[in-house]
Design an enzyme around this catalytic site. Structure first.
Site, mmCIF file in Angstrom:
data_model
loop_
_atom_site.group_PDB
_atom_site.id
_atom_site.type_symbol
_atom_site.label_atom_id
_atom_site.label_comp_id
_atom_site.label_asym_id
_atom_site.label_seq_id
_atom_site.Cartn_x
_atom_site.Cartn_y
_atom_site.Cartn_z
ATOM 1 N N HIS A 197 29.372 8.691 -34.799
ATOM 2 C CA HIS A 197 30.136 8.530 -33.512
ATOM 3 C C HIS A 197 28.947 8.583 -32.250
ATOM 4 C CE1 HIS A 197 34.277 9.361 -33.733
ATOM 5 N NE2 HIS A 197 34.178 9.712 -35.142
ATOM 6 N N GLY A 207 48.937 -17.647 -41.329
ATOM 7 C CA GLY A 207 48.346 -18.565 -42.360
ATOM 8 C C GLY A 207 46.963 -18.236 -42.872
ATOM 9 N N GLY A 208 46.362 -17.231 -42.779
ATOM 10 C CA GLY A 208 44.826 -16.701 -43.097
ATOM 11 C C GLY A 208 44.740 -16.957 -44.531
ATOM 12 N N ASN A 209 43.637 -16.846 -45.307
ATOM 13 C CA ASN A 209 43.211 -17.047 -46.637
ATOM 14 C C ASN A 209 43.572 -15.301 -47.159
ATOM 15 O OD1 ASN A 209 41.346 -15.894 -48.826
ATOM 16 N ND2 ASN A 209 41.573 -18.011 -48.919
ATOM 17 N N THR A 237 35.157 -7.237 -35.257
ATOM 18 C CA THR A 237 35.120 -7.615 -33.525
ATOM 19 C C THR A 237 35.694 -9.119 -33.751
ATOM 20 O OG1 THR A 237 32.931 -8.284 -33.888
ATOM 21 C CG2 THR A 237 33.505 -6.231 -32.706
ATOM 22 N N ARG A 238 36.400 -9.475 -32.658
ATOM 23 C CA ARG A 238 37.019 -10.411 -32.628
ATOM 24 C C ARG A 238 37.198 -11.249 -31.041
ATOM 25 N NH1 ARG A 238 40.045 -6.580 -33.702
ATOM 26 N NH2 ARG A 238 41.743 -5.832 -32.430
ATOM 27 N N HIS A 275 33.601 -0.280 -49.823
ATOM 28 C CA HIS A 275 34.023 0.828 -50.619
ATOM 29 C C HIS A 275 32.845 1.286 -51.334
ATOM 30 C CE1 HIS A 275 38.316 0.848 -49.363
ATOM 31 N NE2 HIS A 275 38.080 -0.723 -49.491
ATOM 32 N N HIS A 287 34.695 0.433 -42.059
ATOM 33 C CA HIS A 287 35.591 -0.762 -41.869
ATOM 34 C C HIS A 287 34.655 -1.029 -40.187
ATOM 35 C CE1 HIS A 287 38.688 -1.896 -38.555
ATOM 36 N NE2 HIS A 287 38.574 -2.859 -39.602
ATOM 37 N N SER A 340 35.046 -9.367 -39.848
ATOM 38 C CA SER A 340 35.826 -8.201 -40.362
ATOM 39 C C SER A 340 35.034 -7.731 -41.526
ATOM 40 C CB SER A 340 37.245 -8.788 -40.814
ATOM 41 O OG SER A 340 37.848 -7.578 -41.508
#
Length: 283
Positions: free
Chosen positions: A151, A266-268, A121-122, A108, A118, A104
């Site tokens: 694009h 429960g992620g960071n 991918t997962r 900025h 942004h 992720s």
């Protein structure tokens, strides 16, 4: 967390290798600008409610001359969804066990003429398996040629795999990155896809597409940064940037799926909220 199978390990290795290439590219831009800024990497561990290990990740962050704040995170986690959250996840209704690995990224930029961006991918596994992700450009001051270049590169990545992908996923991004309470888009779009199911024999082609999304981002975004990073700006441009960032914050806290997923599993917290800009303004 259970040992990773071959597909899970392959996805994890790719996301980590993509992270390394992206951070190297961003640090190279900082060097070109005369900055010595570099990423700081902070490992974190996740623990299930019963105290068993649930994986973890590495939060990478840099603050520099060009990149006011950029985070590139990778994580590999596993465990069990809460009963309520499991109802919304494919394949988790009967068995709430899950595995997720991904990258992720949110950047900025210091110059209002350089767009924020942004990308993520997962790969997720329950009793089903699927890929998801995308990339979208978020300029405070938009330039048509930058939008088209971004694009076009994503369009080419999609076309190499399915002639319908770009139209479908660009439309999905347009609908997803929308602030209904304000009636405005978060940025100028890109692509967004989810639940690209990857059970055999679809793992390899869908994994290949996901890799190409990462390659498209790495090809397109640094070129835009280099084009705009020396462009002059004034106080009014900074005001536009700060007001735009306020809209960005609203979307990420109210609607973003990744934020919700991370907080509910429960992620960071620092890694999840790295998407927020260092400064923003509301009228």
């Amino acid at each position: 967390m259970k040992p990773l199978d071959d597909q899970q390990q392959a996805a994890r290795d790719w996301f980590e290798s993509l992270r390394d290439r992206i951070t190297a590219a961003f640090e190279a831009i900082e060097r070109e600008a005369g900055s010595h800024a570099a990423f700081e990497y902070i490992p974190w561990d996740r623990t299930e409610e019963d105290g068993t290990p649930g994986g973890g990740g590495v939060r990478g962050q840099m603050k520099g001359k060009v990149f006011e704040k950029v985070g590139v995170n990778v994580s590999t986690v596993g465990g069990r969804f809460s009963p309520e959250f499991a109802k919304a996840i494919p394949g988790a209704e009967e068995d709430p066990s899950f595995f997720a690995t991904g990258i992720s990224l949110v950047a900025h930029m210091a110059n209002p003429h350089v767009p924020a961006v942004h990308m993520n991918t997962r790969f997720l596994c329950t009793t089903r398996r699927w890929f998801g992700g995308g990339a979208d450009l978020n300029p405070a001051i938009a330039y048509d040629e930058d939008t088209e270049a971004f694009h076009a590169r994503l369009r080419a990545a999609c076309a190499a795999h399915d002639p319908t992908y770009y139209e479908r996923y660009a439309k999905w991004a347009e609908e997803y990155f929308w602030l209904p309470h304000r009636g405005v888009a978060r940025g100028v779009g890109g692509i967004f896809y989810d639940r690209l199911f990857a059970e055999a024999p679809l793992f390899e082609p869908h994994f290949a597409f996901t890799r190409d999304v990462g390659e498209a981002f790495l090809d397109a975004f640094p070129a835009i940064v280099r084009k705009r990073m020396e462009q002059a700006f004034d106080d009014s441009d900074v005001e536009r940037l700060l007001e735009f960032r306020g809209r960005y914050v609203e979307f990420n806290l109210l609607y973003d799926r990744g934020t919700t997923f991370g907080l509910k599993t429960g992620g960071n917290v620092d890694a999840i909220l790295m998407s927020l800009p260092p400064l923003a303004r509301w009228a």
